[in-house]
Design an enzyme around this catalytic site. Sequence first.
Site, mmCIF file in Angstrom:
data_model
loop_
_atom_site.group_PDB
_atom_site.id
_atom_site.type_symbol
_atom_site.label_atom_id
_atom_site.label_comp_id
_atom_site.label_asym_id
_atom_site.label_seq_id
_atom_site.Cartn_x
_atom_site.Cartn_y
_atom_site.Cartn_z
ATOM 1 N N ASP A 87 0.865 -1.161 0.000
ATOM 2 C CA ASP A 87 0.000 0.000 0.000
ATOM 3 C C ASP A 87 0.914 1.226 0.000
ATOM 4 O O ASP A 87 2.073 1.154 0.438
ATOM 5 C CB ASP A 87 -0.885 -0.031 1.245
ATOM 6 C CG ASP A 87 -1.695 1.229 1.418
ATOM 7 O OD1 ASP A 87 -2.475 1.559 0.513
ATOM 8 O OD2 ASP A 87 -1.528 1.893 2.457
ATOM 9 N N SER A 121 -2.394 0.714 -4.772
ATOM 10 C CA SER A 121 -2.898 1.831 -3.993
ATOM 11 C C SER A 121 -4.234 2.352 -4.507
ATOM 12 O O SER A 121 -4.551 2.244 -5.700
ATOM 13 C CB SER A 121 -1.869 2.975 -4.029
ATOM 14 O OG SER A 121 -2.368 4.145 -3.412
ATOM 15 N N TYR A 167 -0.153 4.996 0.831
ATOM 16 C CA TYR A 167 -0.379 6.080 1.794
ATOM 17 C C TYR A 167 -0.490 5.545 3.223
ATOM 18 O O TYR A 167 -1.354 4.733 3.536
ATOM 19 C CB TYR A 167 -1.622 6.874 1.408
ATOM 20 C CG TYR A 167 -1.449 7.524 0.062
ATOM 21 C CD1 TYR A 167 -0.535 8.562 -0.127
ATOM 22 C CD2 TYR A 167 -2.142 7.071 -1.053
ATOM 23 C CE1 TYR A 167 -0.332 9.138 -1.366
ATOM 24 C CE2 TYR A 167 -1.951 7.652 -2.297
ATOM 25 C CZ TYR A 167 -1.043 8.681 -2.446
ATOM 26 O OH TYR A 167 -0.841 9.247 -3.675
#
Length: 223
Positions: free
Chosen positions: A9, A119, A11
């Site tokens: 991922d 993402s 963020y």
Amino acid sequence: MTITTCVFDAYGTLFDVSAAARRAADADPALADIWQPLSEDWRRKQLEYSWLRAITGDHVPFREVTGNALDWAMERHGLTGDALRARLMDLYFVLDAYPEVPAMLDALLAKGLRAAILSNGSPDMLEAAVSSAGIGARLEAVLSVEDVGVFKPARSVYDLVGTRMGCAPEQVLFVSSNGWDAAGAAGYGFRTAWVNRAGLPMDRLAARPHHVLSDLTTISELC
């Protein structure tokens, strides 16, 4: 089956989502006392809006979700002004990577492992963040949910890894700082690691991550 591919991922996992508000506060003393709760509200609403849009099917690019969440957070904290909003959004495109990220990716490459991002971020956001952090050469792919038009944890998002990377779910170590994301990926069939930097309780969901870490330093040891 042996792990061949590590998928991250972006963020909160590779990139520090608090960095935008923190850096804005460095240049604006008026934000000194509120940048942290502002950042927390911004992130919380960003996630909530992505979940709601996934449920309702009202998909928009993550860039728009991020702006909507910022508008809510600014109003809550009594902040106004197009210039401040623009500054915060600009900073979100160039978030700081966590300090251990480059060495961790190098350790994966040294073991012959593949590394990629999966993402919610819009492609332009991810391109800017990866470039700013200087980690593009260490990544084989940067995958965005925009290819399927729905946010995580929809299964079609996790399908992107096999489609684009040509690997079976059992060959993937999926790494996220979001407990719900790590759980969703575990339910999908990936091996998963939850990077629990804040020491939060485990989410009560149908699946659980296989590993819980305090940062990314030891990721290569899990493969």
